[in-house]
Write an enzyme that holds these catalytic residues in place. Structure first.
Site, PDB file in Angstrom:
ATOM      1  N   ARG A 126       0.860  -1.183   0.000  1.00  0.00           N
ATOM      2  CA  ARG A 126       0.000   0.000   0.000  1.00  0.00           C
ATOM      3  C   ARG A 126       0.894   1.230   0.000  1.00  0.00           C
ATOM      4  NH1 ARG A 126       2.484   1.771   3.549  1.00  0.00           N
ATOM      5  NH2 ARG A 126       0.976   3.433   3.820  1.00  0.00           N
ATOM      6  N   GLY A 127       0.271   2.387  -0.177  1.00  0.00           N
ATOM      7  CA  GLY A 127       1.036   3.603  -0.406  1.00  0.00           C
ATOM      8  C   GLY A 127       1.090   3.859  -1.897  1.00  0.00           C
ATOM      9  N   ALA A 128       0.706   5.062  -2.310  1.00  0.00           N
ATOM     10  CA  ALA A 128       0.535   5.346  -3.738  1.00  0.00           C
ATOM     11  C   ALA A 128       1.762   5.007  -4.593  1.00  0.00           C
ATOM     12  CB  ALA A 128       0.118   6.808  -3.927  1.00  0.00           C
ATOM     13  N   GLN A 163      -2.148   1.915  10.076  1.00  0.00           N
ATOM     14  CA  GLN A 163      -0.854   1.991   9.393  1.00  0.00           C
ATOM     15  C   GLN A 163       0.192   2.740  10.220  1.00  0.00           C
ATOM     16  OE1 GLN A 163      -3.823   2.752   7.968  1.00  0.00           O
ATOM     17  NE2 GLN A 163      -3.836   2.332   5.773  1.00  0.00           N
ATOM     18  N   ASP A 194      -2.266  10.635  -2.023  1.00  0.00           N
ATOM     19  CA  ASP A 194      -2.598   9.604  -3.002  1.00  0.00           C
ATOM     20  C   ASP A 194      -3.026  10.210  -4.334  1.00  0.00           C
ATOM     21  OD1 ASP A 194      -2.948   6.564  -1.790  1.00  0.00           O
ATOM     22  OD2 ASP A 194      -2.936   8.128  -0.276  1.00  0.00           O
ATOM     23  N   ASN A 213      -5.726  12.043   0.753  1.00  0.00           N
ATOM     24  CA  ASN A 213      -4.775  11.250   1.537  1.00  0.00           C
ATOM     25  C   ASN A 213      -5.567  10.403   2.524  1.00  0.00           C
ATOM     26  OD1 ASN A 213      -2.000  10.574   2.147  1.00  0.00           O
ATOM     27  ND2 ASN A 213      -2.288  11.629   4.094  1.00  0.00           N
ATOM     28  N   LYS A 214      -4.880   9.625   3.314  1.00  0.00           N
ATOM     29  CA  LYS A 214      -5.523   8.712   4.250  1.00  0.00           C
ATOM     30  C   LYS A 214      -6.562   9.423   5.109  1.00  0.00           C
ATOM     31  CE  LYS A 214      -5.005   5.260   4.251  1.00  0.00           C
ATOM     32  NZ  LYS A 214      -5.850   4.362   3.432  1.00  0.00           N
ATOM     33  N   ARG A 226      -7.134  -0.410  -7.196  1.00  0.00           N
ATOM     34  CA  ARG A 226      -7.626   0.535  -6.185  1.00  0.00           C
ATOM     35  C   ARG A 226      -7.866   1.859  -6.901  1.00  0.00           C
ATOM     36  NH1 ARG A 226      -4.662   0.767  -0.511  1.00  0.00           N
ATOM     37  NH2 ARG A 226      -6.648   1.750   0.034  1.00  0.00           N
TER      38      ARG A 226
END
Length: 345
Positions: free
Chosen positions: A47-49, A197, A238, A248-249, A90
């Site tokens: 995960r993570g763009a 996370q 993201d 973002n998250k 995603r």
């Protein structure tokens, strides 16, 4: 400094650190097909763009490997299908679309070559994406370090470190650079519900690096900001719209609001590949909604009553007016964001 390699493509297999298992277990997830990569992205093995983009690029390489023995016509049809599947793994992270676009461009350029030559060209491009990301992160870290004052107390959200990229990190990369340049920093890391996370990944990276830090519940952040205990906030991204609105998250927007009230600098750290030049504002960003079980369960154990409904967006959008600057590998973008972002095109 301990090097954390989120992924490695070796002998026709993509090895990913299985981030679902951290910090209790350090294991690798093996991807031998593009379907494995699709699953790994959806299930947040990776995960993570930036990391998602690089993994998807190697997914295209695995697809070419899978269909190597097909006739050219079938090979190209299967490759197009694989590209489409991976591009939808995603919806929010633009780096995924960006990386697939690069791989598609290479495929189009070399489609008249032999299947084996196509495979080699795709592998070369995926490797370029990998090494470019690593170099980009190190550039951002040095640029971002300029805004970190000695003895700064930094608040960060989610995971933006080596695990969110191919290595080094975005916002956490800046933190890493500040630490190793001797600035005597201290970090507060939000746990980042519901996937945790911050607790599972950022805290793990901070411990690995020996960076002084404390883990906090998300609800503690506003109190720290109000009490003047935070000097600067660093987050990742993201997807960034032309006007600077940033997805973002989930929970990032909330932090930005409190930061603005108490005049705490709020910086986004992201490569220019995270900027979506095709959308004007954050209103156009598709926000992924994930499984209710992420909220009702922790590590498979139910913590909420049966029958309760859940709303679980994975991201939120921070409006550009709450952002002090966007730290990229090409420099720090400041307001007016649209005008200055377009200069990078």
């Amino acid at each position: 400094m301990k090097e954390i390699k989120t992924m490695e493509f070796r002998d026709g297999v993509l090895y990913l650190i299985d981030q679902r298992k951290l910090p209790l277990s350090y294991e690798f997830f093996e991807c031998r097909t593009y379907q494995d990569v699709d699953f790994a992205i959806k299930d947040m093995v990776v995960r993570g763009a930036p990391a998602i983009g690089a993994a998807a690029a190697y997914g295209v390489v695995l697809a070419a490997q899978q269909f190597m023995k097909e006739e050219k016509e079938n090979f190209l049809k299967n490759m197009e299908n694989a590209l489409n599947v991976l591009s939808k793994s995603r919806p929010t992270a633009v780096n995924l679309t960006w990386a697939i676009g690069r791989m598609r461009g290479v495929l189009e350029k070399v489609k008249d070559l032999s299947v084996s030559d196509i495979y080699e060209a795709l592998k070369e491009e995926a490797n370029k994406i990998y090494f470019e990301d690593l170099e980009t992160n190190k550039k951002m870290a040095k640029i971002g370090n300029e805004v970190i004052k000695p003895n700064a107390v930094i608040l960060t959200h989610c995971n933006t470190g080596a695990l969110a990229t191919v290595g080094y990190g975005t916002a956490l990369g800046v933190i890493r650079e500040a630490h190793y340049s001797g600035k005597n920093i201290f970090v507060y890391a939000d746990e980042t519900r519901p996937r945790l996370q911050g607790a599972k990944l950022t805290a793990w990276e901070l411990v690995q690096e020996g960076i002084p830090a404390k883990l906090i519940a998300d609800s503690v952040a506003a109190t720290l900001i109000r009490d003047g205990k935070i000097d600067i906030i660093l987050v990742g991204a993201d997807r960034i719209a032309l006007n600077g609105d940033t997805a973002n998250k989930i929970g990032t927007f909330m932090l930005s609001v409190v930061a603005k009230v108490y005049n705490v600098p709020f910086y986004v750290v992201a490569p220019t590949s995270t900027i979506d030049f095709n959308i004007e504002t954050g209103a156009e960003i598709v926000i992924e909604e994930r499984s209710p079980e992420e909220v009702t369960h922790i590590n498979g154990v139910r913590i909420a009553p049966e029958g309760i409904d859940v709303y679980n967006p994975a991201f939120d959008v921070t409006p550009h007016e709450n952002i002090t600057g966007i730290i990229t590998e090409k420099g720090i973008i400041r307001p007016p964001f649209r005008e200055n972002i377009l200069k990078l095109r």
